[in-house]
Design an enzyme around this catalytic site. Structure first.
Site, PDB file in Angstrom:
ATOM      1  N   ASP B  30      24.632 -11.085  28.030  1.00  0.00           N
ATOM      2  CA  ASP B  30      24.516 -11.796  26.768  1.00  0.00           C
ATOM      3  C   ASP B  30      23.357 -12.779  26.874  1.00  0.00           C
ATOM      4  O   ASP B  30      23.272 -13.541  27.833  1.00  0.00           O
ATOM      5  CB  ASP B  30      25.795 -12.571  26.462  1.00  0.00           C
ATOM      6  CG  ASP B  30      26.922 -11.648  26.037  1.00  0.00           C
ATOM      7  OD1 ASP B  30      26.639 -10.462  25.763  1.00  0.00           O
ATOM      8  OD2 ASP B  30      28.076 -12.091  25.992  1.00  0.00           O
ATOM      9  N   ASP B 149      33.397  -1.913  17.676  1.00  0.00           N
ATOM     10  CA  ASP B 149      34.479  -2.756  18.187  1.00  0.00           C
ATOM     11  C   ASP B 149      35.765  -2.320  17.499  1.00  0.00           C
ATOM     12  O   ASP B 149      35.856  -2.336  16.270  1.00  0.00           O
ATOM     13  CB  ASP B 149      34.214  -4.238  17.863  1.00  0.00           C
ATOM     14  CG  ASP B 149      33.022  -4.781  18.626  1.00  0.00           C
ATOM     15  OD1 ASP B 149      32.594  -4.144  19.617  1.00  0.00           O
ATOM     16  OD2 ASP B 149      32.488  -5.841  18.226  1.00  0.00           O
TER      17      ASP B 149
END
Lengths: 198, 270
Positions: B30, B149
């Site tokens: 990230d 997701d």
């Protein structure tokens, strides 16, 4: 010094970065006259083989590429351009190496396509391009079309449902289906080897 | 003089030919404002916040591929992303994907030219499914990863956005099928029910999806131990497994992970 055939088929940043990391010198070939400045050539290529061939023709590069006597390395679609024909767009290609580029038969073989990832490469014959690279080393592949296996021209093979050409050679023309610039240490060794080919 | 170490004649042919395509191990980083945000526990790292140095470490450890998720929320995001991609492409010799905030063809084009191998899109694809077609036509399907997701919601697997905060009306399996039909080259499926638990991947769902998919599938969410990677490859046969914190905190070392996978007959690149 390597001349990279710049005909607009895909991004070459990763290739030039890999050459930079190895300290290998190169320049760009934008016109037919530029071929004179180099003693070996890389034909890169990503995307559609038929479209890539069209771009190569528009640049007027096909006759000079066919007449080269110095080492030439086609990468991925750049390799496929060396063959006679591709099922991708049913395109007629340069015919430098008399082989065909075919589509993976997904229905029959239950394969995932694109063939995307690291595949073992088996050396079929001893060749300077694979000097100091062990047989069954892994290389990174990204492709949906492949060049058939032919013992006359296949110098290294890979197996993905069927056995196909991972690397081919005819005279001074070489082609690799995988991406040496993305294949870790083995790929860097191959690029280095190419700079020493006679 | 060096000669080619050609040892295949001594190896039984059958064994060698059966399994030659490796399952991939993918660390996910990230990135915010050009810096990695999650804590990183590498002893010999000079700068734990430098994504390029971290990426290099992972490539040296045997990671097969990397994914960078840009979570920058400022106007400067595009510029920092491009700079990051260029630095990674300059220094790393394995493929990598970049995701986060890619909404237009021009974003994708800039990332391709900066050296990204693939881009990952998530909410942009849900909002505008035709974007998948446009990307595939412009750059080839191998460039397009659709990240999904998923969360179990009253007996159904539903696609969620914004890290599991927003439910869509899409059923996960149908959406993945649609993404494939529209030209996705790969699916990155994160189970929000498993993500962060370190209790293992959602092998049942992954198997169900994988059995009906003809493009590669990356499993994500739930990795906490080496056994979880063995389970996900053996039980669901996915093409790749992704994790973040277990790698960043040094809880799982990639060389050991790959040795264990190989010992359990999962083909990996060593």
């Amino acid at each position: 010094m390597i001349g990279i055939v710049n005909y607009g088929a895909g991004n070459i940043f990763s290739l030039t970065a890999a050459l930079d990391r190895q300290g290998i010198l190169y320049g760009m070939i934008d016109t037919v006259a530029d071929f004179d400045h180099y003693d070996r050539y890389i034909i890169p290529g990503v995307g559609h083989a038929g479209t890539a061939m069209q771009k190569l023709q528009e640049k007027g590069f096909v006759p000079i590429i066919k007449s080269l006597k110095k080492p030439v390395l086609g990468i991925c679609v750049g390799m496929q351009l060396l063959t006679s024909f591709s099922e991708e767009g049913n395109a007629t290609l340069t015919s430098i190496i008399p082989m065909d580029t075919l589509h993976f038969n997904t229905e029959h073989l239950k394969l995932k396509v694109p063939h995307m990832g690291w595949n073992k490469v088996r050396l079929e014959t001893e060749n300077e391009l694979f000097k100091n690279i062990e047989t069954h080393s892994f290389f990174y592949f990204v492709h949906s079309y492949f060049i058939e296996f032919n013992p006359n021209f296949t110098i290294a093979s890979a197996n993905y449902g069927i056995k196909f050409s991972a690397a081919v050679k005819r005279d001074n023309y070489y082609g690799v289906q995988f991406h040496p610039e993305k294949s870790g240490g083995a790929g860097e060794q191959l690029l280095k080897n190419f700079t020493y080919l006679n | 003089m060096n000669s080619i170490k050609n040892t295949f004649s001594s190896v039984p042919l059958e064994v060698e030919e059966r399994n030659t395509f490796a399952k991939r191990i993918i660390p996910c980083l990230d990135v915010k404002d050009g810096r990695t945000v999650k804590g990183v526990n590498f002893v010999n790292l000079r700068d734990a916040g430098d994504p390029v140095e971290l990426a290099w470490q992972y490539s040296q450890q045997g990671a097969d591929e990397l994914i960078f998720l840009d979570i920058t929320a400022t106007h400067e995001r595009r510029k920092t992303m491009i700079e990051l991609v260029k630095s990674v492409a300059r220094q790393i010799n394995i493929p990598f994907t970049i995701g986060g905030g890619i909404n237009e063809l021009t974003d994708a084009d800039a990332l391709l030219n900066a050296g990204a191998d693939k881009i990952s899109i998530n909410s942009a694809a849900v909002r505008n499914p035709a974007f998948i077609n446009q990307l595939a036509e412009a750059f080839g399907k191998q460039f397009v990863v659709v990240a999904v997701d998923t969360k179990n919601n009253s007996e159904k697997n539903i696609v969620f956005l914004n890290g599991g905060r927003i439910a869509t009306g899409l059923e996960t399996e149908q959406w993945i099928k649609e993404a494939e039909d529209r030209g996705a080259g790969e699916i990155l499926l994160t189970s929000m029910d498993h993500d962060g638990t370190q209790n293992g991947f959602d092998c049942d769902l992954l198997k169900e999806i994988n059995d009906n998919l003809s493009i590669p599938l990356i499993a994500s969410g739930g990795a906490g131990a080496i056994q979880h990677f063995i389970d996900v490859f053996q039980q669901s046969n996915v093409d790749a497994a992704l994790a973040a914190s277990v790698f960043h905190y040094g809880e799982i070392r990639i060389p050991l992970l790959k040795e264990e996978l190989k010992r359990n007959k999962v083909e990996v690149r060593l």
